[in-house]
Design an enzyme around this catalytic site. Structure first.
Site, PDB file in Angstrom:
ATOM      1  N   LYS A 285       0.862  -1.204   0.000  1.00 17.25           N
ATOM      2  CA  LYS A 285       0.000   0.000   0.000  1.00 17.25           C
ATOM      3  C   LYS A 285       0.890   1.243   0.000  1.00 17.25           C
ATOM      4  O   LYS A 285       0.643   2.216  -0.717  1.00 17.25           O
ATOM      5  CB  LYS A 285      -0.930  -0.020   1.229  1.00 17.25           C
ATOM      6  CG  LYS A 285      -1.958   1.077   1.253  1.00 17.25           C
ATOM      7  CD  LYS A 285      -1.450   2.363   1.863  1.00 17.25           C
ATOM      8  CE  LYS A 285      -2.513   3.436   1.852  1.00 17.25           C
ATOM      9  NZ  LYS A 285      -2.013   4.742   2.293  1.00 17.25           N
TER      10      LYS A 285
ATOM     11  N   ASP B 264      -4.348   5.270 -15.681  1.00 14.53           N
ATOM     12  CA  ASP B 264      -5.442   4.595 -14.995  1.00 14.53           C
ATOM     13  C   ASP B 264      -4.904   3.904 -13.736  1.00 14.53           C
ATOM     14  O   ASP B 264      -4.350   2.803 -13.810  1.00 14.53           O
ATOM     15  CB  ASP B 264      -6.056   3.586 -15.979  1.00 14.53           C
ATOM     16  CG  ASP B 264      -7.258   2.862 -15.413  1.00 14.53           C
ATOM     17  OD1 ASP B 264      -7.439   2.871 -14.193  1.00 14.53           O
ATOM     18  OD2 ASP B 264      -7.995   2.262 -16.217  1.00 14.53           O
TER      19      ASP B 264
ATOM     20  N   HIS C 120       4.203  11.531  10.583  1.00 16.13           N
ATOM     21  CA  HIS C 120       2.743  11.667  10.425  1.00 16.13           C
ATOM     22  C   HIS C 120       2.187  12.692  11.393  1.00 16.13           C
ATOM     23  O   HIS C 120       1.323  13.491  11.060  1.00 16.13           O
ATOM     24  CB  HIS C 120       2.065  10.311  10.676  1.00 16.13           C
ATOM     25  CG  HIS C 120       2.096   9.427   9.472  1.00 16.13           C
ATOM     26  ND1 HIS C 120       1.346   8.292   9.364  1.00 16.13           N
ATOM     27  CD2 HIS C 120       2.790   9.513   8.318  1.00 16.13           C
ATOM     28  CE1 HIS C 120       1.571   7.726   8.188  1.00 16.13           C
ATOM     29  NE2 HIS C 120       2.454   8.441   7.552  1.00 16.13           N
TER      30      HIS C 120
HETATM   31  C1  MEV Z   1       0.818   4.732   4.905  1.00 18.48           C
HETATM   32  O1  MEV Z   1       0.006   5.307   3.913  1.00 18.48           O
HETATM   33  C2  MEV Z   1       1.790   3.776   4.293  1.00 18.48           C
HETATM   34  C3  MEV Z   1       2.643   2.984   5.286  1.00 18.48           C
HETATM   35  O2  MEV Z   1       1.821   2.316   6.228  1.00 18.48           O
HETATM   36  C4  MEV Z   1       3.443   2.002   4.471  1.00 18.48           C
HETATM   37  C5  MEV Z   1       4.214   0.984   5.272  1.00 18.48           C
HETATM   38  O3  MEV Z   1       3.835   0.667   6.406  1.00 18.48           O
HETATM   39  O4  MEV Z   1       5.199   0.465   4.704  1.00 18.48           O
HETATM   40  C6  MEV Z   1       3.546   3.908   6.058  1.00 18.48           C
END
Ligand code: MEV
Length: 449
Positions: A280, A296, A393
């Site tokens: 992700k 896309d 974050h």
């Molecule tokens: C957050 O959008 C993506 C992460 O969780 C990816 C990861 O944990 O490697 C920081």
């Protein structure tokens, strides 16, 4: 929640908005104003957006950010990124800077083949079908000559067509599997047009088979469609350096960092729970550039996740080795992209994004986007294995709270300095901000507005 409506798509834009705002909002005027505030001030640009899809009532803005200092195959790039997640662009830029000083990203285009299928049902003798297919193969290809003329002139076209027997998995199920080279376009329309023509020719030609029964001639075309899984449209991006050069993080030796980082990748290789989050994070970097360049992102997502499961188990898209004192980290992913046609020629911001990248061809863009995914994953794993992800974050979270409170830049810096060694819980940030303004609650600030 509201009464159903017939013929909505035939209503004018104004009537659509009236219906929605009257039916679904307590204060329709306010809702109309909000929608209108996101319209483009130039009516031709708004018209362009209106026409992309059906039932457009406004625009949905995403930030268009840029991540500079990407050194890819010896060239410097600033990547365009369309994304709402606060830390992604900062993370990409940080990684880019890190690897720029260590030789940058090196990319390899492994293959560029795309694929599509005519899925059909034939209830008869498989041998007869195979002989029939061999006899009409050239006719099938000829039937698409008009469709493929331009693509062939550009060096692409249809590279193969095969009959595949799938009857062991479903009764009567066969495919025409067709492979394509689509040069600088993603090629979805081109591929689907060819496949639909193949299906038509197949159905027509089988009628002339004298050695087939009426039941055998009655093939049913189920569907003709490209596959978004493109394991033969593959790119690899890599970074590497001597372990001793992994010296940017205080509090951890380069050797410990390399080992911890490699273990983090290994965990994603063996544990699907972690692989999903790991990938992700990679897609944070990939989707943002895919979207900014008018490609896309759903197709790219689908292909990457299928590729990640190709062994039968979902696993990491990146890999890491430490050999003879060298740290190597790479990604290998299917990326089916276009730099001509579709949104790439229509959307002014897409043209801008491709312009920023020096108008790359599709293969160059594959390398750029793979590097973006690798950079994003490097930033995430670097943070996770050293300071933890929350530090970065939380800083973004802090700034978001202060933006909502309409803090000035100076106030933001003062509050950020205060929280440099503390967790910025929402309540504490609000309290600190109020203290700075000499008020008890934020409502005191906003009441006179
Ligand atoms: C957050 O959008 C993506 C992460 O969780 C990816 C990861 O944990 O490697 C920081």
């Amino acid at each position: 929640m509201h009464t159903p409506i017939k013929g909505f798509s035939k209503l004018s834009k104004k009537a659509k908005i009236e219906w929605i705002t009257n039916e679904m909002f307590a204060n329709p005027n306010e809702a109309v104003e909000l929608l209108q505030s996101y319209w483009h001030k130039e009516s031709d640009k708004q018209k362009l957006h209106d026409d992309f899809i059906e039932n457009t009532i406004s625009n949905y803005f995403l930030p268009f950010g840029v991540a500079p200092n990407f050194l890819i195959d010896g060239k410097h790039y600033t990547l365009p990124m369309a994304i709402e997640e606060s830390s992604v662009v900062a993370a990409a830029s940080k990684s880019a800077q890190f690897w720029m000083k260590r030789g940058g990203f090196k990319t390899t285009i492994i293959s560029t083949t795309k694929i599509g299928h005519v899925h059909f049902i034939y209830n008869g003798d498989a041998e007869k079908l195979s002989t029939f297919f061999t006899s009409i193969k050239s006719k099938i290809l000829e039937s698409t000559e008009e469709i493929t003329a331009n693509m062939r002139a550009r060096g692409g076209g249809i590279s193969s067509v095969e009959l595949i027997n799938k009857t062991d998995q479903m009764e009567g199920y066969f495919q025409l599997e067709v492979k394509f080279e689509t040069c600088d376009s993603m090629g979805a329309n081109f591929i689907n047009s060819c496949l639909e023509q193949f299906a038509k020719t197949l159905k027509e030609e089988i009628q002339h088979q004298e050695n087939m029964s009426a039941a055998e001639k009655d093939i049913q075309i189920v569907m003709s469609i490209l596959s978004n899984y493109t394991p033969e449209c593959l790119v690899r991006a890599e970074v590497s350096c001597p372990i001793s050069d992994l010296d940017a993080d205080p509090g951890i030796t380069p050797e410990d960092f390399a080992l911890k980082f490699k273990r983090a990748v290994q965990i994603a290789e063996i544990e699907p729970y972690r692989a999903t989050t790991h990938n992700k994070g990679i897609m944070n970097g990939i989707d943002a550039v895919v979207l900014a360049t008018g490609n896309d992102f759903r197709a790219v997502e689908a292909a990457c996740h299928t590729y990640a499961s190709r062994s039968g188990k979902y696993t990491s898209l990146t890999h890491c080795t430490i050999d003879n004192g060298t740290f190597r980290f790479w990604i290998e992913i299917p990326l089916s992209l276009g730099v001509v046609g579709g949104l790439t020629t229509l959307h002014p911001m897409v043209k801008f994004a491709l312009g920023m990248l020096g108008k790359p061809n599709a293969q160059e863009l594959m390398g750029i986007i793979a590097s973006s995914g690798l950079a994003q994953n490097f930033a995430a794993l670097r943070a996770l294995t050293t300071t933890g992800i929350q530090k970065g974050h939380m800083k973004m979270h802090l700034f978001n709270i202060l933006t909502q409170l309409e803090a000035t830049e100076e106030e933001k810096q003062t509050v950020a300095t205060f929280f440099v060694d503390k967790v910025p819980h929402h309540k504490d940030v609000v309290n600190k901000f109020c203290e700075l303004r000499g008020v008890k609650t934020p409502s005191e600030i906003f009441k006179n507005k």
